[in-house]
Scaffold this motif. Structure first.
Motif, short mmCIF file in Angstrom:
data_model
loop_
_atom_site.label_atom_id
_atom_site.label_comp_id
_atom_site.label_asym_id
_atom_site.label_seq_id
_atom_site.Cartn_x
_atom_site.Cartn_y
_atom_site.Cartn_z
N LEU A 135 -0.36 21.85 0.80
CA LEU A 135 -1.01 20.71 0.18
C LEU A 135 0.00 19.69 -0.33
O LEU A 135 -0.21 18.48 -0.21
N LYS A 136 1.11 20.16 -0.86
CA LYS A 136 2.15 19.24 -1.30
C LYS A 136 2.77 18.50 -0.12
O LYS A 136 3.07 17.30 -0.21
N ALA A 137 2.95 19.20 0.99
CA ALA A 137 3.50 18.54 2.18
C ALA A 137 2.55 17.46 2.68
O ALA A 137 2.98 16.35 3.03
N LEU A 138 1.26 17.75 2.71
CA LEU A 138 0.28 16.75 3.12
C LEU A 138 0.25 15.58 2.14
O LEU A 138 0.13 14.41 2.55
N PHE A 139 0.36 15.88 0.86
CA PHE A 139 0.35 14.85 -0.17
C PHE A 139 1.50 13.87 0.07
O PHE A 139 1.31 12.64 0.02
N GLN A 140 2.67 14.38 0.35
CA GLN A 140 3.82 13.52 0.55
C GLN A 140 3.73 12.74 1.86
O GLN A 140 4.17 11.60 1.95
N LYS A 141 3.13 13.36 2.88
CA LYS A 141 2.98 12.63 4.14
C LYS A 141 1.95 11.52 4.03
O LYS A 141 2.07 10.49 4.68
N PHE A 142 0.95 11.73 3.19
CA PHE A 142 -0.04 10.68 3.00
C PHE A 142 0.56 9.47 2.28
O PHE A 142 0.19 8.34 2.55
N SER A 143 1.46 9.74 1.34
CA SER A 143 2.02 8.65 0.54
C SER A 143 3.37 8.19 1.04
O SER A 143 3.79 7.07 0.73
N LEU A 159 10.45 6.65 -2.77
CA LEU A 159 10.38 5.46 -1.96
C LEU A 159 8.91 5.22 -1.64
O LEU A 159 8.31 5.91 -0.83
N THR A 160 8.28 4.26 -2.29
CA THR A 160 6.86 4.05 -2.19
C THR A 160 6.55 3.07 -1.07
O THR A 160 7.11 1.98 -1.03
N ARG A 161 5.64 3.45 -0.19
CA ARG A 161 5.22 2.58 0.90
C ARG A 161 3.79 2.11 0.74
O ARG A 161 3.23 1.52 1.66
N LEU A 162 3.17 2.36 -0.44
CA LEU A 162 1.82 1.92 -0.71
C LEU A 162 0.82 2.43 0.31
O LEU A 162 -0.12 1.74 0.70
N SER A 163 1.02 3.68 0.78
CA SER A 163 0.08 4.23 1.75
C SER A 163 -1.26 4.52 1.11
O SER A 163 -2.31 4.24 1.69
N PHE A 164 -1.23 5.12 -0.09
CA PHE A 164 -2.48 5.45 -0.74
C PHE A 164 -3.31 4.21 -1.06
O PHE A 164 -4.55 4.28 -1.06
#
Length: 731
Positions: A135-143, A159-164
């Protein structure tokens, strides 16, 4: 006369419209004459200020395109979703292997799957089945984040890419984000309450481990500055509500929370296999870190920053913004205390600036408008429920005291009226009873019995006499208790012929009056006195076929169950004995029905002190053992009644049932008198069986009078321990 030559087709029609619009633009705008008549002025609005404010508002930019799955990938993920939903794997190893293969195939395609209309359900199902690390890996891939949130001084750099920010506004990906946040919330509590390891272990974890707390805080960083317009977004507003609930530590899957977060049209995705979190992790309050409380306050202030009273009141009737506003007001008043309502900058004070909001003020006019608004009335319910006591008293005296009866008659205003009744004291509640009792007949005709139900419950809590309400209900339904109960439950005394059973149940379930009548009867059973007697006498007056129909009805069966298990059971032994004797010959038939089987389960608790009726019903179940074991509901009844022990050793079954009944009766009596469990000097008193178990674990003999050393080999062992000084023999 010759007709004008025109070309046919949609393109020519659009072309003619464009030419007409261009021609109209060539002429100057009309002028309007003032009252003076001679002077003409040109109307022109100065919108420069509003344009500057609009341009200054932050915007998310264009929605990024994450790519699309090809046909083979879509087919594979659809098939995988179907297999996981059916869960027809030979064993758990096969299932885990299949999940690993799906994760490997989805690696690097997570965002494509989340944005796919046909495969986003698979992503939600994978999230439900993921472990903490997955779940943490998915969380980081989403963001796409690895960095430092501003809410907490942690060591990671993100490094924020504003994915969420874009995902929560997507029609399908927003549901994946909601599921991910919901499943990740209990992990924050687990990490917070987990014991600390050695210093070396903490260093290793800090180097290779990103806490779920930091992932949540960095997500809030991505949304920073964009929360204002997300409140009214059709998809992002639901995700914002989930984040607010998670930060506050409230139960995620609570009934009240579920209505605020999820839409009625939302599809429920479930996992047939084991899930990461247990059910109680979502239904109980959670321990959250201090950073979450700070982030919650910052999030609330950011969402309402720059919003004036006019905009907030427009948001109160907005279908999407209203639930967010409800949650914000509830969290502000519950987490920050009642003193927050006095702050001029608070959300509550911005919404109702007049203190107190008496008749004639602007706030009073706003509240009167919310009373009859289908959307705004829900916000008013929240305000009434959580407003400080002083504010509610002034509201009640100036706006609601003399209008409770008229509000109860209205389809929409009746719900705020229920919230008002829940906060009234004894004297004000008595005044409301005098207003509502003459209207009971009209309320029943309109199926607005929820107000009557709430009035009965509050009168029972406050100790107000319910005789006037009982008389009004009896006058409405009739003096004949047999027909009055059937009329209340919307059940015909004769079953319709020529209609299949499942079709008949489907038609009956569509009648909303059945549910309201059932809830009213249940509330009457919980109030000792004439109301309870009215329902019980009505049940006893029914013929056996009608009573069986009540047991099999989806809503009416609740009334029968409540009558058997209501509080103060020792005061109704005659009623319980007669009902059990009536249903005993039909016990197998009821146990095989998915709805009526719950009545048989209720009889087990109801027959705690009725030894003979319980035994007779158990014998009837034992006669039909083969039929019961072939039905899911029959198996449940067989297990709940412990019929295996009854078949093997009837005496032991009777002894165990009697012991359990006695302990339950003693506990129930103690709870009824004191309102608490069996306690002594602030601590729970142990039962005799618990004391016996402790003595057995310590190797002590029985404390009964006349206890001897034992016989045979036991006497030798006990005597040796006695001689060694490890044991004392009493008696």
């Amino acid at each position: 006369m010759p007709k004008e030559h025109k070309k046919r087709g949609r393109r020519e029609e659009k072309k003619r419209k464009r030419e007409c619009e261009d021609a109209s633009r060539q002429y100057p705008p009309k002028r309007q004459r003032t009252n003076g008549g001679d002077e003409e002025v040109k109307i022109q609005l100065d919108t420069s200020q509003y344009n500057e404010e609009y341009e200054a508002r932050p915007k998310p930019g264009e929605m990024p395109f994450y790519g699309m799955l090809d046909e083979e990938e879509q087919e594979y993920f659809k098939r995988a979703d179907t297999m996981l939903e059916l869960n027809q794997f030979p064993n758990s190893e096969e299932r885990e292997l299949f999940l690993a293969n799906v994760y490997a195939e989805a690696n690097g395609k997570e965002l494509k799957i989340a944005n796919s209309q046909s495969c986003s359900r698979l992503m939600e199902r994978l999230i439900l089945m993921s472990s903490s690390a997955q779940l943490k890996a998915l969380f980081q891939k989403f963001s796409g984040q690895y960095g430092r949130p501003s809410f907490s001084p942690c060591a990671e750099q993100i490094l924020t890419r504003l994915s969420f920010l874009h995902l929560i506004q997507h029609r399908f990906a927003s549901h994946c984000c909601e599921t991910m946040f919901t499943q990740a919330a209990p992990i924050v509590t687990e990490e917070l309450t987990a014991p600390l390891g050695t210093k070396q272990e903490q260093v290793e974890i800090a180097d290779s481990h990103v806490s779920m707390e930091h992932l949540f805080l960095s997500t809030l960083d991505e949304l920073e500055g964009n929360l204002g317009y997300l409140m009214t977004d059709a998809f992002a507003s639901h995700t914002l509500r989930v984040l607010l609930i998670i930060l506050s530590g409230r139960p995620i899957d609570d009934t009240k929370t579920r209505t605020l977060v999820r839409s009625k049209k939302a599809e429920t995705i479930s996992s047939a296999g084991p899930s990461l979190t247990t059910s109680h992790a979502h239904t109980e309050s959670r321990t959250v870190p201090r950073s979450f409380h700070d982030a919650l306050q910052h999030m609330i202030s950011s969402m309402v920053a720059g919003l004036d009273t006019t905009y907030l009141r427009a948001l109160a009737t907005h279908p999407t913004g209203n639930p967010v506003l409800q949650l914000l007001i509830e969290l502000e008043l519950s987490t920050s205390g009642k003193t927050k309502a006095k702050d001029p900058a608070s959300l509550f004070r911005k919404l109702l600036p007049d203190d107190p909001p008496e008749e004639g003020t602007d706030s009073a006019s706003f509240i009167n408008g919310l009373l009859y608004d289908p959307v705004g009335s829900r916000l008013l319910e929240t305000v009434i429920e959580h407003a400080p006591g002083k504010t509610f008293k002034s509201l009640y005296k100036s706006l609601f005291r003399e209008r409770v009866g008229s509000l109860a008659r209205n389809e929409i205003a009746s719900y705020p009226a229920i919230k008002i009744l829940e906060r009234l004291g004894k004297e004000d509640l008595q005044h409301s009873v005098e207003q509502v009792c003459p209207l009971v007949g009209s309320l029943v005709e309109r199926s607005r019995t929820a107000v009557i139900k709430a009035l009965i419950e509050r009168c029972h809590v406050r100790g107000v006499d319910t005789q006037p309400i009982s008389t009004a209900i009896q006058d409405c339904y009739g003096s004949d208790l047999t027909t009055a109960l059937l009329k209340m439950l919307c059940i015909d005394s004769t079953a319709p012929e020529g209609i299949a059973e499942d079709r008949r149940k489907q038609i009956e379930d569509q009648n909303a009056g059945k549910i309201h009548g059932s809830l009213l009867a249940q509330s009457m059973l919980e109030a000792p006195g004439p109301m309870r007697e009215m329902i019980m006498e009505g049940l006893l007056a029914q013929e056996t076929p009608v009573l069986i129909r009540i047991a099999k009805d989806r809503s009416a069966t609740r009334v029968l169950q409540t009558s058997l298990t209501c509080r103060d059971q020792e005061q109704t032994p005659r009623f319980r004995r007669l009902v059990i004797q009536t249903l005993t010959p039909h016990a197998a038939e009821l146990a095989l029905d998915t709805i009526a089987s719950h009545v048989i389960d209720a009889i087990w608790d109801a027959s705690a002190n009725l030894k003979h009726p319980r035994e007779q019903l158990a014998l009837e179940l034992a006669k039909n053992e083969s039929l019961l074991r072939q039905s899911p509901s029959g198996k449940a009844v067989w297990r709940n009644w412990n019929m295996d022990l009854f078949s093997r050793n009837k005496a032991q079954w009777m002894h165990g049932a009697t012991s359990i009944a006695a302990s339950n009766a003693g506990l129930t009596q103690k709870v009824a008198k004191t309102g608490t469990a069996v306690e002594k000097n602030g601590t729970r008193t142990k039962t005799p069986i618990e004391l016996a178990r402790e003595r057995h674990a310590k190797g002590l003999p029985s404390h009964r009078k006349g206890a001897k050393m034992g016989s045979g080999g036991n006497a030798v062992a006990i005597k040796e321990r006695y001689l060694q000084g490890k044991l004392k023999i009493k008696g």
